[in-house]
Design a protein around this motif. Structure first.
Motif, PDB file in Angstrom:
ATOM      1  N   GLU A 138     -16.352  -7.533 -60.831  1.00 34.63           N
ATOM      2  CA  GLU A 138     -17.518  -8.326 -61.254  1.00 34.63           C
ATOM      3  C   GLU A 138     -18.667  -8.270 -60.251  1.00 34.63           C
ATOM      4  N   THR A 139     -18.356  -8.259 -58.961  1.00 41.17           N
ATOM      5  CA  THR A 139     -19.402  -8.222 -57.930  1.00 41.17           C
ATOM      6  C   THR A 139     -20.149  -6.891 -57.990  1.00 41.17           C
ATOM      7  N   GLU A 159     -20.876  -1.216 -68.369  1.00 37.25           N
ATOM      8  CA  GLU A 159     -20.356  -2.560 -68.091  1.00 37.25           C
ATOM      9  C   GLU A 159     -21.476  -3.513 -67.687  1.00 37.25           C
ATOM     10  N   ALA A 160     -22.503  -2.990 -67.035  1.00 34.81           N
ATOM     11  CA  ALA A 160     -23.654  -3.796 -66.618  1.00 34.81           C
ATOM     12  C   ALA A 160     -24.680  -3.966 -67.744  1.00 34.81           C
ATOM     13  N   ARG A 220     -16.132  -0.687 -62.701  1.00 34.65           N
ATOM     14  CA  ARG A 220     -16.534  -1.464 -63.874  1.00 34.65           C
ATOM     15  C   ARG A 220     -15.653  -2.680 -64.105  1.00 34.65           C
ATOM     16  N   VAL A 253     -20.398  -4.845 -60.621  1.00 32.54           N
ATOM     17  CA  VAL A 253     -21.146  -4.791 -61.880  1.00 32.54           C
ATOM     18  C   VAL A 253     -22.411  -5.637 -61.784  1.00 32.54           C
ATOM     19  N   SER A 254     -22.308  -6.804 -61.185  1.00 33.20           N
ATOM     20  CA  SER A 254     -23.473  -7.679 -61.015  1.00 33.20           C
ATOM     21  C   SER A 254     -24.531  -7.012 -60.133  1.00 33.20           C
ATOM     22  N   PHE A 255     -24.092  -6.361 -59.041  1.00 36.71           N
ATOM     23  CA  PHE A 255     -25.023  -5.653 -58.156  1.00 36.71           C
ATOM     24  C   PHE A 255     -25.740  -4.548 -58.929  1.00 36.71           C
ATOM     25  N   THR A 291     -19.961   2.423 -65.247  1.00 32.73           N
ATOM     26  CA  THR A 291     -20.348   1.190 -64.562  1.00 32.73           C
ATOM     27  C   THR A 291     -21.647   0.646 -65.157  1.00 32.73           C
ATOM     28  N   LYS A 339     -26.209  -4.324 -62.203  1.00 31.95           N
ATOM     29  CA  LYS A 339     -27.091  -4.947 -63.199  1.00 31.95           C
ATOM     30  C   LYS A 339     -28.400  -5.411 -62.549  1.00 31.95           C
ATOM     31  N   ASP A 340     -28.279  -6.074 -61.393  1.00 29.30           N
ATOM     32  CA  ASP A 340     -29.468  -6.549 -60.678  1.00 29.30           C
ATOM     33  C   ASP A 340     -30.320  -5.373 -60.178  1.00 29.30           C
TER      34      ASP A 340
END
Length: 176
Positions: free
Chosen positions: A90-91, A118-119, A87, A93-95, A115, A97-98
């Motif tokens: 950033e990479t 955080e997303a 978490r 969390v972005s993955f 995690t 989220k996407d």
């Protein structure tokens, strides 16, 4: 048997609860799919049996080099240190989220929902987790329940290793 699909397993470098990685991995493999171990860093990751270091496993691909489009589902194993480290990446969390936004199945067990918090992926969702995450999940806008399996849309949750049989069954069914 259905067509083989690639399934992402996202973990940090250490602190992964071994059975929460290996049992879903086996279920996915037994269903004819290809598990892929993703992590923020290349090399190996360290699994644990609770607080005791267990086996090391090789990373197949860094999450920064992975594309949501390449995978049919995402599995987030627990362990305390694993999702706590993810978490803050950033990479990763972005993955996550996407992946949630893609509508494809995302399965999180034990402490892994950290995690997802955080997303910003648990707001207005019904979830379960290890009990110590209850307040964190509620503060993130989720409805927390104490059940062995909770499915809300494309999200699949279980509380602990004892829930792995139902968690794995739901994961394999969601993959199709």
């Amino acid at each position: 048997m259905s067509e083989s699909k690639k399934i992402a397993f996202l973990v940090a470098a250490e602190g992964i609860e071994r059975v929460e990685l290996t049992e879903p991995w086996k279920a996915v493999t037994d269903a004819g799919h290809q598990p892929v171990l993703l992590s923020p860093q290349p090399g190996e990751v360290q699994t644990f049996d609770h607080l005791t270091a267990s086996e090391k496993r090789p990373v197949d691909q860094t999450v920064g080099d992975a594309s949501v489009d390449d995978f049919a589902a995402l599995v987030l194993p627990g362990g305390v240190a694993n999702p706590d480290a993810l978490r803050t990446d950033e990479t990763a969390v972005s993955f996550v989220k996407d992946f949630v936004a893609s509508g494809k199945p995302v399965a999180a067990i034990c402490h892994a929902p950290w995690t997802l918090i955080e997303a910003d992926a648990v707001r207005d969702r019904t979830v379960t987790s290890w009990p110590s995450l209850k307040t964190d999940l509620r503060n993130a806008g989720a409805t927390w329940v104490d059940e062995e399996l909770v499915t809300d849309g494309n999200l699949i949750f279980s509380r602990k290793p004892d829930d792995l049989p139902v968690f794995n069954k739901a994961l394999v069914e969601a993959i199709g």
